[in-house]
Design a protein around this motif. Structure first.
Motif, PDB file in Angstrom:
ATOM      1  N   HIS A 274      99.087  24.214  69.427  1.00 40.43           N
ATOM      2  CA  HIS A 274     100.007  25.358  69.451  1.00 40.43           C
ATOM      3  C   HIS A 274      99.349  26.671  69.037  1.00 40.43           C
ATOM      4  O   HIS A 274      99.174  27.563  69.853  1.00 40.43           O
ATOM      5  N   THR A 275      99.039  26.853  67.747  1.00 38.11           N
ATOM      6  CA  THR A 275      98.443  28.120  67.259  1.00 38.11           C
ATOM      7  C   THR A 275      99.226  29.325  67.776  1.00 38.11           C
ATOM      8  O   THR A 275      98.652  30.275  68.313  1.00 38.11           O
ATOM      9  N   THR A 276     100.519  29.300  67.561  1.00 43.11           N
ATOM     10  CA  THR A 276     101.404  30.306  68.151  1.00 43.11           C
ATOM     11  C   THR A 276     101.379  31.629  67.398  1.00 43.11           C
ATOM     12  O   THR A 276     101.426  32.699  68.008  1.00 43.11           O
ATOM     13  N   PHE A 277     101.325  31.568  66.081  1.00 43.86           N
ATOM     14  CA  PHE A 277     101.416  32.781  65.256  1.00 43.86           C
ATOM     15  C   PHE A 277     100.149  32.895  64.411  1.00 43.86           C
ATOM     16  O   PHE A 277     100.028  32.266  63.365  1.00 43.86           O
ATOM     17  N   LEU A 278      99.222  33.722  64.873  1.00 47.43           N
ATOM     18  CA  LEU A 278      97.923  33.830  64.225  1.00 47.43           C
ATOM     19  C   LEU A 278      97.733  35.191  63.575  1.00 47.43           C
ATOM     20  O   LEU A 278      97.892  36.226  64.225  1.00 47.43           O
ATOM     21  N   SER A 279      97.364  35.172  62.305  1.00 47.07           N
ATOM     22  CA  SER A 279      96.949  36.407  61.644  1.00 47.07           C
ATOM     23  C   SER A 279      95.528  36.739  62.094  1.00 47.07           C
ATOM     24  O   SER A 279      94.825  35.907  62.677  1.00 47.07           O
ATOM     25  N   ASP A 280      95.078  37.958  61.819  1.00 44.94           N
ATOM     26  CA  ASP A 280      93.717  38.343  62.188  1.00 44.94           C
ATOM     27  C   ASP A 280      92.696  37.445  61.491  1.00 44.94           C
ATOM     28  O   ASP A 280      91.655  37.095  62.071  1.00 44.94           O
TER      29      ASP A 280
ATOM     30  N   LEU B 194     106.678  33.806  79.180  1.00 43.10           N
ATOM     31  CA  LEU B 194     105.297  33.555  79.579  1.00 43.10           C
ATOM     32  C   LEU B 194     104.449  34.809  79.404  1.00 43.10           C
ATOM     33  O   LEU B 194     103.260  34.735  79.068  1.00 43.10           O
ATOM     34  N   ASP B 195     105.053  35.967  79.615  1.00 43.44           N
ATOM     35  CA  ASP B 195     104.327  37.232  79.479  1.00 43.44           C
ATOM     36  C   ASP B 195     103.785  37.437  78.066  1.00 43.44           C
ATOM     37  O   ASP B 195     102.733  38.058  77.881  1.00 43.44           O
ATOM     38  N   THR B 196     104.532  36.934  77.074  1.00 51.12           N
ATOM     39  CA  THR B 196     104.144  37.153  75.676  1.00 51.12           C
ATOM     40  C   THR B 196     103.479  35.927  75.065  1.00 51.12           C
ATOM     41  O   THR B 196     103.242  35.897  73.853  1.00 51.12           O
TER      42      THR B 196
ATOM     43  N   PRO C   6     106.551  36.855  88.178  1.00 49.27           N
ATOM     44  CA  PRO C   6     106.772  36.515  86.773  1.00 49.27           C
ATOM     45  C   PRO C   6     106.944  35.021  86.512  1.00 49.27           C
ATOM     46  O   PRO C   6     107.152  34.622  85.368  1.00 49.27           O
ATOM     47  N   LEU C   7     106.854  34.188  87.555  1.00 48.57           N
ATOM     48  CA  LEU C   7     107.071  32.756  87.368  1.00 48.57           C
ATOM     49  C   LEU C   7     105.858  32.053  86.775  1.00 48.57           C
ATOM     50  O   LEU C   7     105.982  30.978  86.186  1.00 48.57           O
ATOM     51  N   GLY C   8     104.690  32.646  86.931  1.00 47.75           N
ATOM     52  CA  GLY C   8     103.477  32.047  86.400  1.00 47.75           C
ATOM     53  C   GLY C   8     102.465  33.100  86.025  1.00 47.75           C
ATOM     54  O   GLY C   8     102.761  34.302  86.048  1.00 47.75           O
TER      55      GLY C   8
END
Length: 348
Positions: free
Chosen positions: A246-252, A280-282, A321-323
């Motif tokens: 995952h690693t979804t929310f990473l600090s610097d 998907l964009d974000t 925007p689908l992929g």
């Protein structure tokens, strides 16, 4: 191929027949698939039928949600589905049935006329469970017996430890994984999973450090939700994992350290439908693609997220925007990254 819905289905439907054939033929590794979250709904319904008349209303309600497509508005909505699934897989016989169905869904020809399985190689993962009908060892043996029905070049097992486990339970689970490997059973790694808001990862490190010393791979779910602190992630990273989930929310600070990790397991539909990313964009996959960091595309829990390996790869190839609108060359390169990141190196 099992029924898919949501973003993966929309992306797949937008592709040309030639693009679909390209994705189906592409050798893919599935390295982040949880056994109990990947059981086909047909198999669960069959287990429920065997389970009645003692089937609880909770089991019946969960099965209805899964049949119609579970709505996940927050992380608890996902974890609330699991007790019913565990209730239906509480005997060695049920574990055998469920594991066989999951392996067949990934590794057997899909029946869509192409003769192509979902993936070329699968590292299935599961947390050993003790019930009134079996010990943790008996559970793991039932799973391994089915995994080892396939060649080592196709299937292997990762033993998961749950963040909610006590210190003693983690120690026993890691010891069981090491013991099974030493017996010659096809255990290739250990995973840390479970509710990302639970557990003290600092206390896990002494046990996880044994994993690498035993010659097993180590993968950990990390920075999965906003409640995960940097300290939590640093404790897991101190164990030198080989892959990250995952690693979804990473600090610097974490981004700098993660550059040293060989591969990140990306679960697109899971993150979107689980409301951990807005779209998907974000999605954080853009960060890894931009920085040329190795990734592997995975399904996570195919049942509640109603996806497949083909569906997840469709999200790479389909046009926005689908992929992501990646080229066939880029998608091929990503698939190769996944095969290269396998703990048992299936192509060696």
């Amino acid at each position: 191929m099992s029924e898919i819905a949501g973003p993966a289905a929309a992306a797949l439907a937008s592709l040309s027949p030639d693009d679909v054939l390209f994705l189906q033929a592409l050798p893919k590794a599935e390295l982040h698939a949880h056994l109990n979250g990947s059981i086909p709904i047909k198999t669960l319904l069959e287990l429920a039928q065997q389970h009645s008349p003692t089937q609880s209303s909770e089991v019946a309600d969960t099965l209805q949600k899964l049949k119609s497509g579970a709505v996940l508005d927050e992380i608890d909505d996902f974890f609330s589905l699991m007790p019913a699934i565990y209730a239906l897989t509480s005997t060695p016989e049920a574990v055998t049935t469920a594991t066989r169905a999951v392996l067949q869904s990934f590794l057997n020809p899909t029946g869509d006329g192409t003769g192509s399985p979902q993936c070329a190689y699968l590292e299935l993962r599961t947390t050993p469970r003790a019930t009134a009908h079996m010990t943790q060892e008996r559970y793991l043996t039932a799973v391994l017996d089915e995994v080892e029905f396939y060649p080592a070049t196709q299937a292997a097992l990762i033993v998961s430890v749950d963040r909610r486990m006590s210190d003693l339970d983690v120690e026993e689970c890691v010891s069981l994984a090491i013991e099974m490997k030493n017996r010659g059973r096809r255990v290739v790694g250990v995973d840390v999973c479970g509710d990302p808001r639970k557990g003290d990862m600092q206390s896990f490190t002494q046990h996880l450090l044994r994993v690498k010393g035993a010659g097993l791979g180590l993968t950990v779910h990390i920075a999965e939700c906003t409640e995960n602190t940097t300290e939590d992630s640093l404790a897991l990273l101190s164990c030198r994992p080989d892959r990250l989930g995952h690693t979804t929310f990473l600090s610097d600070e974490l981004k700098a350290l993660i550059r040293l990790i060989p591969c990140v397991e990306i679960c697109l539909s899971s993150n979107i439908l689980g409301k951990l990313v807005a779209s998907l964009d974000t999605h954080h996959i853009h960060y890894y693609l931009k920085n040329n960091h190795p990734i592997v595309i995975c399904t996570d829990d195919a049942l509640p997220f109603r996806t497949s390996c083909l569906g997840e790869y469709s999200l790479l190839l389909a046009q926005p925007p689908l992929g992501l609108g990646l080229s066939r060359g880029d998608v091929t390169r990503i698939a190769r990254m996944g095969m290269d990141a396998a703990f048992s190196r299936p192509c060696d």
